[in-house]
Each structure stands twice: as structure tokens, then as C-alpha cells.
Write a protein that holds these residues in place. Sequence first.
Motif, PDB file in Angstrom:
ATOM      1  N   ALA A 100      18.272  59.529  12.289  1.00 37.72           N
ATOM      2  CA  ALA A 100      17.194  59.257  11.336  1.00 37.72           C
ATOM      3  C   ALA A 100      16.783  60.536  10.602  1.00 37.72           C
ATOM      4  CB  ALA A 100      15.997  58.636  12.049  1.00 37.72           C
ATOM      5  N   LEU A 101      16.781  61.656  11.308  1.00 33.59           N
ATOM      6  CA  LEU A 101      16.461  62.931  10.663  1.00 33.59           C
ATOM      7  C   LEU A 101      17.531  63.304   9.638  1.00 33.59           C
ATOM      8  CD1 LEU A 101      15.226  65.061  13.693  1.00 33.59           C
ATOM      9  CD2 LEU A 101      13.836  64.052  11.850  1.00 33.59           C
ATOM     10  N   ARG A 102      18.783  63.062   9.974  1.00 38.96           N
ATOM     11  CA  ARG A 102      19.878  63.333   9.042  1.00 38.96           C
ATOM     12  C   ARG A 102      19.723  62.474   7.786  1.00 38.96           C
ATOM     13  NH1 ARG A 102      24.649  65.755  11.248  1.00 38.96           N
ATOM     14  NH2 ARG A 102      24.197  66.624  13.275  1.00 38.96           N
ATOM     15  N   ARG A 103      19.340  61.230   7.980  1.00 40.05           N
ATOM     16  CA  ARG A 103      19.142  60.318   6.847  1.00 40.05           C
ATOM     17  C   ARG A 103      18.007  60.830   5.955  1.00 40.05           C
ATOM     18  NH1 ARG A 103      20.234  55.082   5.398  1.00 40.05           N
ATOM     19  NH2 ARG A 103      21.402  54.691   7.306  1.00 40.05           N
ATOM     20  N   ARG A 104      16.912  61.274   6.565  1.00 42.68           N
ATOM     21  CA  ARG A 104      15.781  61.805   5.782  1.00 42.68           C
ATOM     22  C   ARG A 104      16.206  63.031   4.986  1.00 42.68           C
ATOM     23  NH1 ARG A 104      10.293  61.137   7.652  1.00 42.68           N
ATOM     24  NH2 ARG A 104       9.834  62.111   5.659  1.00 42.68           N
TER      25      ARG A 104
END
Length: 174
Positions: free
Chosen positions: A38-42
Motif C-alpha cells: 500500500a505504501l508503494r502504491r501511494r
Amino acid sequence: MPLSNTLARVDADLAAGRVPMARRRLCGLVSSFPHDLALRRRLAEVYRLYGDAAEAGRWMYLEEDREADETAAFEERYGSPGRRMKALAWRGPETLAGAAVAEERLVAVRTACAEELGHPVDWDDPASYEEPAEEYEAPDEPWTVGGVLAGVGCGVGVIAFVSVWVLGIMSLFD
């Protein structure tokens, strides 16, 4: 600082138009939590604000719904499997991805890198996937008049500089 606090700051930064600060915070979070997709997506979303398809593709690389053009831009910018391994900044076994697609993609990159380098590679050992440095080979050309004159000119310039410097030092003792 807890993850939730930093994410709240990221949201505040984005709301205030401080995109570079949000990017820096997210980069730090991805470094601290490399398995958090999810952090990578953000982070990919922030790079889209910059219009940087290659970096958006980098951070969406492990996602099932990644964009083909961003993936292609990432793969072009980071041309070899070794460079992609380094860019993905993964640590630990692929099973930590928590998603089958992400795990498959991590395995594929690592396997391609191992095949290209001819030895096993490990996400936790960057030296294992570091590409060998290209050896410098001096040009096999004859000397040119221009090259010789340039070399002589540099030598004369150094001698003149040192002479002026020495004379300046000597004048201090007069």
C-alpha cells in the motif's frame, strides 16, 4: 514516529500542495516498510503527480493493476534485472509480499538477474546482484597535434600557477 502519524503528515502535505515533502516521507516509509504494498502504491500516486511514469511504474511493479506504459517506462529506465532489483528496494524473501502476483514478479526479477549474472542472487545481499563494473579501455589511437598542445598548455598553466603561488608565499617573508 508511528506509521499512521507519518501517513497523516503525507495526507496533510498533499492537501497543502507540498508534494516533494510527501514524496520524501513516503520514500522513507517504503525504505522502513519494504513489504507494505500500500505504501508503494501511494508513492506511485505521488510520482504520477510529477508525471514520472518510470517511477510510478517502479512503485506499482508488484501490483496486479499496474499500468502497461508505466511498467514499460520503469523497465526501460532500469534496463537490467540487477538494476530492477536495486530499484525495487525489496528485502527478505518474496513470500513477505503477501500477494501472489507480487511474489511472482519478485521471483521473476530475481531469477532473471541470477540467470544474467550466472550465480544465485539474494534480495538481502545487494552485492550479489551488483553488475560487474565495465573495465576502462584506453583508446587505441595515435597522438594528435591538438592533444599534445593541450597537454603542454596544461603543464605550462600548472607551472605558472605554482610559480605565482610560491612568489606570493615568498613575499610574505620579505
